[in-house]
Design a protein around this motif. Structure first.
Motif, PDB file in Angstrom:
ATOM      1  N   MET A   1       0.536  -1.164  -0.509  1.00 30.82           N
ATOM      2  CA  MET A   1      -0.101   0.104   0.553  1.00 30.82           C
ATOM      3  C   MET A   1       1.101   1.337   0.403  1.00 30.82           C
ATOM      4  SD  MET A   1      -2.967   1.536   2.871  1.00 30.82           S
ATOM      5  CE  MET A   1      -2.981  -0.008   2.779  1.00 30.82           C
ATOM      6  N   LYS A   2       0.576   2.319  -0.327  1.00 29.70           N
ATOM      7  CA  LYS A   2       1.292   3.330  -0.858  1.00 29.70           C
ATOM      8  C   LYS A   2       0.662   4.314  -0.030  1.00 29.70           C
ATOM      9  CE  LYS A   2       3.842   6.168  -4.687  1.00 29.70           C
ATOM     10  NZ  LYS A   2       3.968   6.093  -5.781  1.00 29.70           N
ATOM     11  N   ILE A   3       1.127   4.983   0.623  1.00 27.67           N
ATOM     12  CA  ILE A   3       0.471   6.474   1.274  1.00 27.67           C
ATOM     13  C   ILE A   3       0.747   7.968   1.957  1.00 27.67           C
ATOM     14  CG2 ILE A   3      -0.516   7.124   3.601  1.00 27.67           C
ATOM     15  CD1 ILE A   3      -1.252   3.600   4.117  1.00 27.67           C
ATOM     16  N   LEU A   4       0.357   8.828   1.637  1.00 30.32           N
ATOM     17  CA  LEU A   4       0.789  10.313   1.212  1.00 30.32           C
ATOM     18  C   LEU A   4       0.617  10.840   3.134  1.00 30.32           C
ATOM     19  CD1 LEU A   4       2.303  12.488   0.857  1.00 30.32           C
ATOM     20  CD2 LEU A   4      -0.146  13.490  -0.810  1.00 30.32           C
ATOM     21  N   LEU A   5       0.986  11.011   3.958  1.00 26.68           N
ATOM     22  CA  LEU A   5       0.502  12.287   4.589  1.00 26.68           C
ATOM     23  C   LEU A   5       0.944  13.440   4.632  1.00 26.68           C
ATOM     24  CD1 LEU A   5       0.262  11.891   7.670  1.00 26.68           C
ATOM     25  CD2 LEU A   5       2.491  11.905   8.363  1.00 26.68           C
ATOM     26  N   VAL A   6       0.034  14.190   4.479  1.00 29.08           N
ATOM     27  CA  VAL A   6      -0.035  15.450   4.434  1.00 29.08           C
ATOM     28  C   VAL A   6      -0.116  16.475   5.718  1.00 29.08           C
ATOM     29  CG1 VAL A   6      -0.962  17.712   3.329  1.00 29.08           C
ATOM     30  CG2 VAL A   6      -0.310  15.506   2.156  1.00 29.08           C
ATOM     31  N   GLU A   7       1.061  16.628   6.675  1.00 30.30           N
ATOM     32  CA  GLU A   7       1.036  17.627   7.905  1.00 30.30           C
ATOM     33  C   GLU A   7       1.962  17.917   8.064  1.00 30.30           C
ATOM     34  OE1 GLU A   7       0.363  18.031  11.378  1.00 30.30           O
ATOM     35  OE2 GLU A   7      -1.228  16.769  11.102  1.00 30.30           O
ATOM     36  N   LEU A 142      -7.197   1.926   7.721  1.00 29.05           N
ATOM     37  CA  LEU A 142      -5.660   0.478   7.178  1.00 29.05           C
ATOM     38  C   LEU A 142      -6.096  -0.203   6.955  1.00 29.05           C
ATOM     39  CD1 LEU A 142      -3.297   2.916   9.541  1.00 29.05           C
ATOM     40  CD2 LEU A 142      -3.289   3.088   6.828  1.00 29.05           C
ATOM     41  N   ILE A 143      -6.807  -1.213   8.081  1.00 30.91           N
ATOM     42  CA  ILE A 143      -6.933  -2.540   7.618  1.00 30.91           C
ATOM     43  C   ILE A 143      -8.056  -2.588   7.006  1.00 30.91           C
ATOM     44  CG2 ILE A 143      -7.671  -4.864   9.150  1.00 30.91           C
ATOM     45  CD1 ILE A 143      -6.182  -3.529  11.486  1.00 30.91           C
ATOM     46  N   ASN A 144      -8.710  -1.664   6.916  1.00 29.80           N
ATOM     47  CA  ASN A 144     -10.186  -1.861   5.689  1.00 29.80           C
ATOM     48  C   ASN A 144      -9.477  -1.394   4.228  1.00 29.80           C
ATOM     49  OD1 ASN A 144     -11.880  -3.098   7.608  1.00 29.80           O
ATOM     50  ND2 ASN A 144     -12.680  -0.769   7.966  1.00 29.80           N
ATOM     51  N   MET A 145      -8.810  -0.250   4.288  1.00 27.59           N
ATOM     52  CA  MET A 145      -8.535  -0.081   3.288  1.00 27.59           C
ATOM     53  C   MET A 145      -7.293  -1.262   2.644  1.00 27.59           C
ATOM     54  SD  MET A 145      -8.529   2.953   1.396  1.00 27.59           S
ATOM     55  CE  MET A 145      -7.603   2.565   0.295  1.00 27.59           C
ATOM     56  N   GLN A 146      -6.497  -1.778   3.326  1.00 26.15           N
ATOM     57  CA  GLN A 146      -6.073  -2.637   3.067  1.00 26.15           C
ATOM     58  C   GLN A 146      -6.523  -4.211   2.302  1.00 26.15           C
ATOM     59  OE1 GLN A 146      -3.610  -4.893   6.100  1.00 26.15           O
ATOM     60  NE2 GLN A 146      -1.434  -5.311   4.919  1.00 26.15           N
ATOM     61  N   ASN A 147      -7.508  -4.603   2.791  1.00 25.17           N
ATOM     62  CA  ASN A 147      -8.350  -5.844   3.047  1.00 25.17           C
ATOM     63  C   ASN A 147      -8.724  -5.531   1.326  1.00 25.17           C
ATOM     64  OD1 ASN A 147      -8.031  -7.052   4.938  1.00 25.17           O
ATOM     65  ND2 ASN A 147      -9.513  -6.587   5.934  1.00 25.17           N
ATOM     66  N   GLU A 148      -9.066  -4.162   0.994  1.00 22.81           N
ATOM     67  CA  GLU A 148     -10.388  -3.580   0.330  1.00 22.81           C
ATOM     68  C   GLU A 148      -8.706  -3.847  -1.255  1.00 22.81           C
ATOM     69  OE1 GLU A 148     -12.043  -0.047  -0.397  1.00 22.81           O
ATOM     70  OE2 GLU A 148     -13.039  -0.495   1.204  1.00 22.81           O
ATOM     71  N   LEU A 149      -7.814  -3.421  -0.836  1.00 23.70           N
ATOM     72  CA  LEU A 149      -6.860  -3.419  -2.182  1.00 23.70           C
ATOM     73  C   LEU A 149      -6.060  -4.897  -2.220  1.00 23.70           C
ATOM     74  CD1 LEU A 149      -4.228  -0.589  -1.733  1.00 23.70           C
ATOM     75  CD2 LEU A 149      -5.738  -0.592  -2.445  1.00 23.70           C
ATOM     76  N   LYS A 150      -5.990  -5.610  -1.363  1.00 22.27           N
ATOM     77  CA  LYS A 150      -6.127  -7.133  -1.915  1.00 22.27           C
ATOM     78  C   LYS A 150      -7.099  -8.115  -3.098  1.00 22.27           C
ATOM     79  CE  LYS A 150      -3.665  -8.747   2.851  1.00 22.27           C
ATOM     80  NZ  LYS A 150      -3.766  -8.976   3.662  1.00 22.27           N
TER      81      LYS A 150
END
Length: 154
Positions: A1-7, A142-150
């Motif tokens: 998973m590739k994430i961008l944090l804008v902070e 995050l876990i939901n996103m990871q599962n969706e990507l899988k």
């Protein structure tokens, strides 16, 4: 998973990055520290997920002791620009504040959460970083996103 944090906050950014890396091993996480650099990164690169602060400087900090102008609704404006550009990357907002007042008016974090859910298909949730359960809320997303990507890749 590739994430961008804008902070823009160094401490908050480090805490989020550390937590994300512990939660989802083997991820790629990049960061930007201002509205302008975050928006450019989103427009020029593909990410699976974006974590946005709501209030941040318009431009990256410089070393000239020039006072930074804080854009109260920077996260909102980034979401709006993503929508206009048809960028469908999923977004969560993590902010230290629960009340905002600026060029868009006066809003609580709950008001913004409802407004964003009604206005942006790619928006997932708002998380208040100053509350103790921010890690639990982010972990679930995050876990939901990871599962969706899988599921998407299968």
């Amino acid at each position: 998973m590739k994430i961008l944090l804008v902070e823009d906050s160094d401490d908050k950014r480090e805490q989020i990055i550390d937590f994300v890396k512990k939660t989802i091993p083997n991820i790629s996480i990049n960061f930007k520290i201002s509205y302008q650099s975050g928006l450019e990164e989103i427009m020029e690169n593909d990410y699976d997920f974006v974590i946005l602060d709501m209030s941040m400087p318009i431009y990256d900090r410089n070393d000239n002791n020039v006072k930074e102008h804080i854009h109260i609704f920077a996260g909102w404006d980034i979401l709006d620009r993503m929508n206009q550009s048809m960028i469908e990357t999923k977004v969560v907002v993590i902010t230290q504040y629960d009340i905002f007042q600026g060029e868009h008016g006066f809003f609580t974090l709950e008001d913004l959460d409802r407004k964003f859910k009604d206005s942006y298909d790619n928006y997932l949730s708002a998380i208040c970083f100053s509350q103790l359960n921010w890690k639990h809320e982010l972990k679930d997303i995050l876990i939901n996103m990871q599962n969706e990507l899988k599921n998407y890749s299968n």
